[in-house]
Design an enzyme around this catalytic site. Structure first.
Site, PDB file in Angstrom:
ATOM      1  N   TYR A 148       0.823  -1.222   0.000  1.00  0.00           N
ATOM      2  CA  TYR A 148       0.000   0.000   0.000  1.00  0.00           C
ATOM      3  C   TYR A 148       0.858   1.273   0.000  1.00  0.00           C
ATOM      4  CZ  TYR A 148      -3.163   3.504   2.118  1.00  0.00           C
ATOM      5  OH  TYR A 148      -3.878   4.632   2.415  1.00  0.00           O
ATOM      6  N   ILE A 149       1.675   1.453   1.019  1.00  0.00           N
ATOM      7  CA  ILE A 149       2.452   2.693   1.102  1.00  0.00           C
ATOM      8  C   ILE A 149       3.591   2.660   0.077  1.00  0.00           C
ATOM      9  CG2 ILE A 149       3.742   4.243   2.628  1.00  0.00           C
ATOM     10  CD1 ILE A 149       2.288   2.856   5.004  1.00  0.00           C
TER      11      ILE A 149
ATOM     12  N   LEU B 165       5.432 -10.496  -2.285  1.00  0.00           N
ATOM     13  CA  LEU B 165       4.005 -10.488  -2.640  1.00  0.00           C
ATOM     14  C   LEU B 165       3.143 -11.231  -1.618  1.00  0.00           C
ATOM     15  CD1 LEU B 165       4.284 -10.942  -6.533  1.00  0.00           C
ATOM     16  CD2 LEU B 165       4.217  -8.813  -5.223  1.00  0.00           C
TER      17      LEU B 165
ATOM     18  N   ASP C 265      12.276 -12.541  -1.352  1.00  0.00           N
ATOM     19  CA  ASP C 265      11.921 -12.523   0.067  1.00  0.00           C
ATOM     20  C   ASP C 265      13.152 -12.071   0.854  1.00  0.00           C
ATOM     21  OD1 ASP C 265      11.368 -13.370   2.783  1.00  0.00           O
ATOM     22  OD2 ASP C 265       9.729 -14.537   1.919  1.00  0.00           O
TER      23      ASP C 265
ATOM     24  N   SER D 233       6.585   3.476  13.129  1.00  0.00           N
ATOM     25  CA  SER D 233       5.163   3.722  13.367  1.00  0.00           C
ATOM     26  C   SER D 233       4.969   4.481  14.667  1.00  0.00           C
ATOM     27  CB  SER D 233       4.467   2.362  13.465  1.00  0.00           C
ATOM     28  OG  SER D 233       3.204   2.498  14.052  1.00  0.00           O
TER      29      SER D 233
ATOM     30  N   TYR E 106       4.001  -6.868  17.062  1.00  0.00           N
ATOM     31  CA  TYR E 106       4.213  -5.987  15.903  1.00  0.00           C
ATOM     32  C   TYR E 106       4.953  -4.714  16.333  1.00  0.00           C
ATOM     33  CZ  TYR E 106       3.308  -2.352  12.456  1.00  0.00           C
ATOM     34  OH  TYR E 106       3.464  -1.308  11.585  1.00  0.00           O
TER      35      TYR E 106
ATOM     36  N   LYS F 206       8.921  -3.050  15.485  1.00  0.00           N
ATOM     37  CA  LYS F 206       9.278  -1.678  15.059  1.00  0.00           C
ATOM     38  C   LYS F 206      10.318  -1.083  16.014  1.00  0.00           C
ATOM     39  CE  LYS F 206       6.756  -1.451  11.436  1.00  0.00           C
ATOM     40  NZ  LYS F 206       7.467  -1.618  10.173  1.00  0.00           N
TER      41      LYS F 206
ATOM     42  N   ASN G 175      -8.446  -4.662   9.457  1.00  0.00           N
ATOM     43  CA  ASN G 175      -8.283  -4.342  10.882  1.00  0.00           C
ATOM     44  C   ASN G 175      -8.445  -2.849  11.110  1.00  0.00           C
ATOM     45  OD1 ASN G 175      -7.343  -6.980  11.766  1.00  0.00           O
ATOM     46  ND2 ASN G 175      -5.562  -6.551  10.487  1.00  0.00           N
TER      47      ASN G 175
ATOM     48  N   ASP H  83      -6.123  -0.635  22.680  1.00  0.00           N
ATOM     49  CA  ASP H  83      -6.295   0.670  22.027  1.00  0.00           C
ATOM     50  C   ASP H  83      -6.048   1.807  23.005  1.00  0.00           C
ATOM     51  OD1 ASP H  83      -6.806  -0.119  19.481  1.00  0.00           O
ATOM     52  OD2 ASP H  83      -8.937   0.429  19.475  1.00  0.00           O
TER      53      ASP H  83
HETATM   54  P1  NAD Z   1       1.684  -3.695   3.052  1.00  0.00           P
HETATM   55  O1  NAD Z   1       1.456  -5.023   3.659  1.00  0.00           O
HETATM   56  O2  NAD Z   1       0.702  -3.202   2.040  1.00  0.00           O
HETATM   57  O3  NAD Z   1       3.145  -3.634   2.406  1.00  0.00           O
HETATM   58  C1  NAD Z   1       4.230  -4.370   2.917  1.00  0.00           C
HETATM   59  C2  NAD Z   1       4.841  -5.153   1.761  1.00  0.00           C
HETATM   60  O4  NAD Z   1       5.938  -5.918   2.237  1.00  0.00           O
HETATM   61  C3  NAD Z   1       3.848  -6.137   1.132  1.00  0.00           C
HETATM   62  O5  NAD Z   1       3.808  -5.904  -0.258  1.00  0.00           O
HETATM   63  C4  NAD Z   1       4.436  -7.518   1.455  1.00  0.00           C
HETATM   64  O6  NAD Z   1       4.177  -8.444   0.431  1.00  0.00           O
HETATM   65  C5  NAD Z   1       5.917  -7.191   1.602  1.00  0.00           C
HETATM   66  N1  NAD Z   1       6.678  -8.120   2.462  1.00  0.00           N
HETATM   67  C6  NAD Z   1       6.379  -8.538   3.720  1.00  0.00           C
HETATM   68  N2  NAD Z   1       7.330  -9.361   4.175  1.00  0.00           N
HETATM   69  C7  NAD Z   1       8.283  -9.466   3.193  1.00  0.00           C
HETATM   70  C8  NAD Z   1       9.506 -10.176   3.063  1.00  0.00           C
HETATM   71  N3  NAD Z   1       9.961 -10.984   4.036  1.00  0.00           N
HETATM   72  N4  NAD Z   1      10.205 -10.041   1.922  1.00  0.00           N
HETATM   73  C9  NAD Z   1       9.750  -9.240   0.922  1.00  0.00           C
HETATM   74  N5  NAD Z   1       8.603  -8.569   0.972  1.00  0.00           N
HETATM   75  C10 NAD Z   1       7.874  -8.670   2.103  1.00  0.00           C
HETATM   76  O7  NAD Z   1       1.818  -2.629   4.246  1.00  0.00           O
HETATM   77  P2  NAD Z   1       1.865  -1.039   4.196  1.00  0.00           P
HETATM   78  O8  NAD Z   1       0.635  -0.532   4.854  1.00  0.00           O
HETATM   79  O9  NAD Z   1       2.234  -0.578   2.852  1.00  0.00           O
HETATM   80  O10 NAD Z   1       3.065  -0.791   5.219  1.00  0.00           O
HETATM   81  C11 NAD Z   1       4.401  -0.610   4.782  1.00  0.00           C
HETATM   82  C12 NAD Z   1       5.290  -0.487   6.006  1.00  0.00           C
HETATM   83  O11 NAD Z   1       4.845   0.617   6.795  1.00  0.00           O
HETATM   84  C13 NAD Z   1       5.267  -1.706   6.920  1.00  0.00           C
HETATM   85  O12 NAD Z   1       6.557  -1.911   7.426  1.00  0.00           O
HETATM   86  C14 NAD Z   1       4.331  -1.277   8.030  1.00  0.00           C
HETATM   87  O13 NAD Z   1       4.605  -1.950   9.227  1.00  0.00           O
HETATM   88  C15 NAD Z   1       4.638   0.197   8.137  1.00  0.00           C
HETATM   89  N6  NAD Z   1       3.534   0.974   8.706  1.00  0.00           N
HETATM   90  C16 NAD Z   1       2.286   0.859   8.169  1.00  0.00           C
HETATM   91  C17 NAD Z   1       1.224   1.563   8.736  1.00  0.00           C
HETATM   92  C18 NAD Z   1      -0.170   1.422   8.177  1.00  0.00           C
HETATM   93  O14 NAD Z   1      -1.137   1.735   8.884  1.00  0.00           O
HETATM   94  N7  NAD Z   1      -0.361   0.978   6.948  1.00  0.00           N
HETATM   95  C19 NAD Z   1       1.450   2.408   9.844  1.00  0.00           C
HETATM   96  C20 NAD Z   1       2.752   2.508  10.349  1.00  0.00           C
HETATM   97  C21 NAD Z   1       3.788   1.787   9.769  1.00  0.00           C
HETATM   98  N1  UDP Z   2     -11.729   1.410  15.083  1.00  0.00           N
HETATM   99  C1  UDP Z   2     -13.072   1.103  15.234  1.00  0.00           C
HETATM  100  N2  UDP Z   2     -13.565   0.060  14.503  1.00  0.00           N
HETATM  101  C2  UDP Z   2     -12.819  -0.668  13.643  1.00  0.00           C
HETATM  102  C3  UDP Z   2     -11.451  -0.339  13.489  1.00  0.00           C
HETATM  103  C4  UDP Z   2     -10.940   0.708  14.240  1.00  0.00           C
HETATM  104  O1  UDP Z   2     -13.783   1.743  15.994  1.00  0.00           O
HETATM  105  O2  UDP Z   2     -13.339  -1.630  13.031  1.00  0.00           O
HETATM  106  C5  UDP Z   2     -11.175   2.553  15.850  1.00  0.00           C
HETATM  107  C6  UDP Z   2     -10.025   2.188  16.778  1.00  0.00           C
HETATM  108  O3  UDP Z   2     -10.519   1.836  18.051  1.00  0.00           O
HETATM  109  C7  UDP Z   2      -9.206   3.487  16.795  1.00  0.00           C
HETATM  110  C8  UDP Z   2      -9.434   4.073  15.400  1.00  0.00           C
HETATM  111  O4  UDP Z   2     -10.636   3.454  14.903  1.00  0.00           O
HETATM  112  O5  UDP Z   2      -9.745   4.388  17.740  1.00  0.00           O
HETATM  113  C9  UDP Z   2      -8.299   3.786  14.423  1.00  0.00           C
HETATM  114  O6  UDP Z   2      -8.043   2.387  14.421  1.00  0.00           O
HETATM  115  P1  UDP Z   2      -6.973   1.734  13.422  1.00  0.00           P
HETATM  116  O7  UDP Z   2      -6.935   0.273  13.718  1.00  0.00           O
HETATM  117  O8  UDP Z   2      -7.275   2.158  12.035  1.00  0.00           O
HETATM  118  O9  UDP Z   2      -5.604   2.441  13.820  1.00  0.00           O
HETATM  119  P2  UDP Z   2      -4.735   2.333  15.177  1.00  0.00           P
HETATM  120  O10 UDP Z   2      -5.653   2.050  16.322  1.00  0.00           O
HETATM  121  O11 UDP Z   2      -3.766   1.242  14.937  1.00  0.00           O
HETATM  122  O12 UDP Z   2      -4.102   3.669  15.309  1.00  0.00           O
END
Ligand code: NAD
Ligand code: UDP
Length: 336
Positions: A11-12, A33, A58, A124, A148, A152, A197, A294
């Protein structure tokens, strides 16, 4: 600049690839993937009209990493690859520790062997645990409440140790708040496997009719309306933070830590309202118990990134919801 992006199909990562390519950088992506599809990278190339190189690798496969670093001279690595589901990390912690921590160690070893010493790591806001106050600055104490979050935190510590051992390393720790939204084109977006989630993808799947109703996890928090408050940040603004970090920091050394958030918190009920406005759909919800682990309120002080990286967010909550809805309504089944 030639950049290696781990987890770039996710995603990111995919949104960041767009911004890197649009800023003239060359991009090589590796991803196993496990939580994404190669389709996202095809779309990245469609959007930008530029090509990138993809290898299905990987991070747990050291030999493949070495071969990759032998073939390319990278200026920096952006390290997104990792598993990110908090609940799953509680069920299968060893899988998370192996994938996220061993994967990062393998990557850093390959980098060190080939003299690539700039890494931008996806950290994060979860590393702040339960903050004593908001907004949160980078100096706040860190802690973690689940495997998790601990991956980090541990990776941040490992990267800091690396710098202590060898002052040529350039470590950039980007602490993301809550990334949401999608690229304006609607071609790429968040495509969670199974039931989401996170709040925003859950709401958008309710809006599109894929899920019946949202459970609002608690309305008795000490916040304006009793529901949890978070700092939602548009994924394109977040992606731009990576470009800014590279522009400012490649060629430097040290450990640089930045919060990437908007500095403004929204409650769950405010997000529901904003999404209803953006989509024209009613979001059915009911109030349930709090979700264990939470916190009530979490939002960033991002002044440091503003000052030092010349980065600021440009997209507000309405645009976050509109772009999420655009992607979701064009792709009710994600990339499938
Ligand atoms: P995502 O799951 O969409 O992207 C992560 C990618 O890493 C996936 O494409 C997955 O296939 C790949 N991957 C996982 N393990 C691997 C491995 N061993 N080898 C190669 N590829 C691997 O997640 P995202 O939301 O894009 O998040 C990207 C990063 O940002 C992650 O490290 C996540 O923990 C961090 N992050 C995400 C959020 C969020 O809310 N999305 C918030 C804070 C931090
Ligand atoms: N949340 C909710 N219902 C859901 C998912 C999340 O009410 O199905 C609430 C959660 O309690 C939090 C906010 O939405 O207050 C953001 O949750 P998310 O899981 O997206 O992010 P995080 O809690 O990891 O910051």
């Amino acid at each position: 600049m030639k950049i290696l992006v781990t987890g770039g199909a996710g995603y990111i990562g995919s949104h960041t690839c767009v911004q890197l390519l649009e800023n003239g950088m060359d991009v090589v992506v590796i991803d196993n993937l496990s939580n994404s599809s190669e389709e996202s990278l095809k779309r990245v190339q469609e959007i930008t009209g530029r090509s990138l190189e993809f290898h299905k690798i990987d991070l747990l496969e050291r030999a493949w990493l070495d071969a990759l670093f032998r073939d390319h001279q990278f200026d920096a690595v952006i390290h997104f690859a990792g598993l990110k589901a908090v609940g799953e990390s509680v069920q299968i912690p060893l899988k998370y520790y192996r994938n996220n921590i061993t994967g990062t160690i393998n990557l850093c070893e390959a980098m060190a062997n080939h003299d690539v010493k700039t890494i931008v790591f996806s950290s994060s806001a979860t590393v702040y645990g339960e903050p004593e106050q908001v907004p949160i600055t980078e100096e706040f104490p860190t802690s973690a409440y689940n495997p998790y979050g601990r991956t980090k935190l541990f990776i941040e510590e490992i990267l800091k140790d690396l710098y202590v051992s060898d002052k040529r390393w350039n470590i950039v720790l980007l602490r993301y708040f809550n990334p949401v939204g999608a690229h304006k084109s609607g071609k790429i977006g968040e495509d969670p496997k199974g039931i989401p989630n996170n709040l925003m993808p859950f709401i958008s799947q309710v809006a599109v009719g894929k899920l019946k109703e949202l459970s609002v996890f608690g309305n008795d928090y000490p916040t304006s309306d009793g529901t949890g408050v978070r700092d939602y940040i548009h994924v394109v603004d977040l992606a731009n933070g990576h470009v800014k970090a590279l522009e400012k920091l490649v060629g430097k050394t040290g450990v640089h830590t930045y919060n990437l958030g908007t500095g403004r918190g929204y409650s769950v009920l405010e997000i529901i309202k904003a999404f209803e406005k953006a989509s024209g759909r009613k979001i059915n919800y009911n109030i349930t118990d709090r979700r264990p682990g939470d916190i009530a309120e979490c939002y960033a002080d991002s002044d440091k990134a503003h000052r030092e990286l010349n980065w600021k967010t440009e997209r507000g909550i309405d645009e976050m919801c509109t772009d999420t809805w655009h992607w979701q309504s064009m792709h009710p089944k994600g990339y499938e």
